[in-house]
Design an enzyme around this catalytic site. Structure first.
Site: not given
Ligand code: C5P
Length: 395
Positions: A204-207, A272
């Protein structure tokens, strides 16, 4: 509009009555949340008569123990105005000291926050107060500066709360929206995507999805019907006119977005999206064995590019670019490659911009122009982006 009016312990609390009258006269609903010290200066009876609502001060109603939910107030409100705001309340807001109902409400607030400070001139000038105000400004709070004049202490200087008529004007002007997207349908992608590795793990990512939600709310408030396709995220919206579809992976986001794009007048691709996803997903949790784990990843569908190919002449397409170096060149290349009408660039090099923050500093890049904007709350950045989109509908 629904307005939460916070009142704190200052002589200027009596002016809150005029402020309520200003809001109510213009058709807005006001819910007062008062601090214990505020009640020493003005009675809840007066305030509840003016607002036609019980005044909230404690976490529980004294009579029947009903819990006052600061969370629902945070969702109900279209704006929070704290007038007067004392040095103490400003300090608690800046540092998250949630020891009364007003501060808990502030910490749960999803809507824009305005404060009208009121205090003695020395308290106003004190570095502690000024630093706290600066922190709040950076987090997107609008500070309606006090005026200079005679203070309750009979000293003359800066610290007098701005007049209620002016406070109402600042708040209502800031929130007034043109209905320039009436009849338009806008697709917005928001948040991260999660790409499954096995039943318990993902890439995943930090969005946080904050920018996407701010855009969806801005478009809806300006009259558009919004299709919000969002990846896994905490934040939600209750603004009318937004239909939310929850997805998890890039593939699901592509399916949802491409289906909805055909009916849309424009799409703003703020998500994102993961660029890679595991080649295969393990059925069972991968065990911690051996020297390590090698994952083979395959590229995901580039949603922006896919929609760029589908785009009809009447449709507009807006993308985002988060870059770490040679920002403008990279963004310009994406603008072309993805067939976008404009791209919103945010750089990781700018403090307070990008993932998780409540503020953002963007540059709008069109085929013809590069337009930089200063650091602003994401709600105001959304306003600038939608303003730009609205001009494209008319061109
Ligand atoms: O190429 P890059 O990921 O930097 O491009 C960013 C833009 O493309 C954003 O608007 C993002 O939402 C969109 N994007 C997409 N699908 C992907 C990757 C990015 O829609 N798989």
């Amino acid at each position: 509009m629904n307005i939460v009016l916070g009142i704190t312990g200052s002589i200027a609390a009596y002016k809150a009555c005029t402020l309520i009258r200003q809001f109510v006269k213009q058709g807005h609903e006001v819910q007062v949340v008062i601090t214990p010290a505020g009640k020493e200066f003005i009675t809840p009876v007066t305030l509840s008569a003016l607002t036609s609502k019980p005044v909230i001060s404690d976490f529980f109603a004294q009579r029947d123990g009903t819990w006052h939910s600061h969370v629902s107030l945070g969702l109900w409100a279209d704006a929070m105005v704290i007038a007067p705001a004392t040095a103490s309340t400003i300090g608690k807001m800046a540092h998250g000291i949630a020891d009364n109902m007003l501060i808990t409400t502030y910490l749960s607030m999803k809507a824009p926050v305005f404060i009208a400070p009121a205090m003695d001139l020395d308290m106003w000038a004190h570095p502690a107060t000024q630093d706290n105000l600066q922190l709040l400004r950076q987090r997107g709070v609008t500070v309606i500066e006090p005026a200079s004049g005679e203070l309750a202490s009979h000293l003359v200087g800066k610290g007098r709360m701005e007049e209620p008529e002016r406070i109402a004007e600042v708040v209502l002007t800031a929130l007034a929206k043109p209905r320039d997207l009436e009849g338009r349908r806008i697709l917005i992608t928001a948040g991260p995507t999660y790409e499954r590795i096995d039943p318990v793990r993902f890439i995943g990512n930090y969005s946080s999805g904050k920018m996407g939600i701010a855009l969806a709310e801005e478009c809806a408030r300006r009259g558009a019907k919004v299709d919000l396709v969002c990846g896994p995220m905490q934040r939600q919206t209750t603004v009318a006119g937004i239909e939310t579809t929850h997805v998890e992976s890039a593939e699901q986001m592509w399916q949802a977005a491409s289906q909805r794009f055909t009916q849309a007048d424009a799409a703003i691709l703020c998500a994102a999206v993961a660029d890679f996803t595991p080649d295969s997903v393990a059925d069972q949790k991968i065990k911690r064995e051996g020297d390590g784990l090698v994952l083979r990843l395959k590229p995901t569908q580039d949603i922006a590019r896919g929609l760029g190919t589908m785009k009809q002449p009447h449709q507009r397409l807006v993308g985002f670019a988060l870059e770490t170096h040679d920002e403008v060149e990279h963004a310009q290349a994406k603008l072309q490659k993805k067939n976008l009408d404009f791209i919103v660039l945010n750089s990781l090099q700018d403090e307070g911009a990008g993932f998780q923050h409540d503020t953002n500093k963007v540059t709008i890049i069109t085929p013809a122009e590069v337009i930089p904007y200063p650091l602003k709350p994401k709600t105001e950045v959304a306003h600038d982006i939608v303003d730009h989109l609205a001009t494209l509908f008319n061109s």
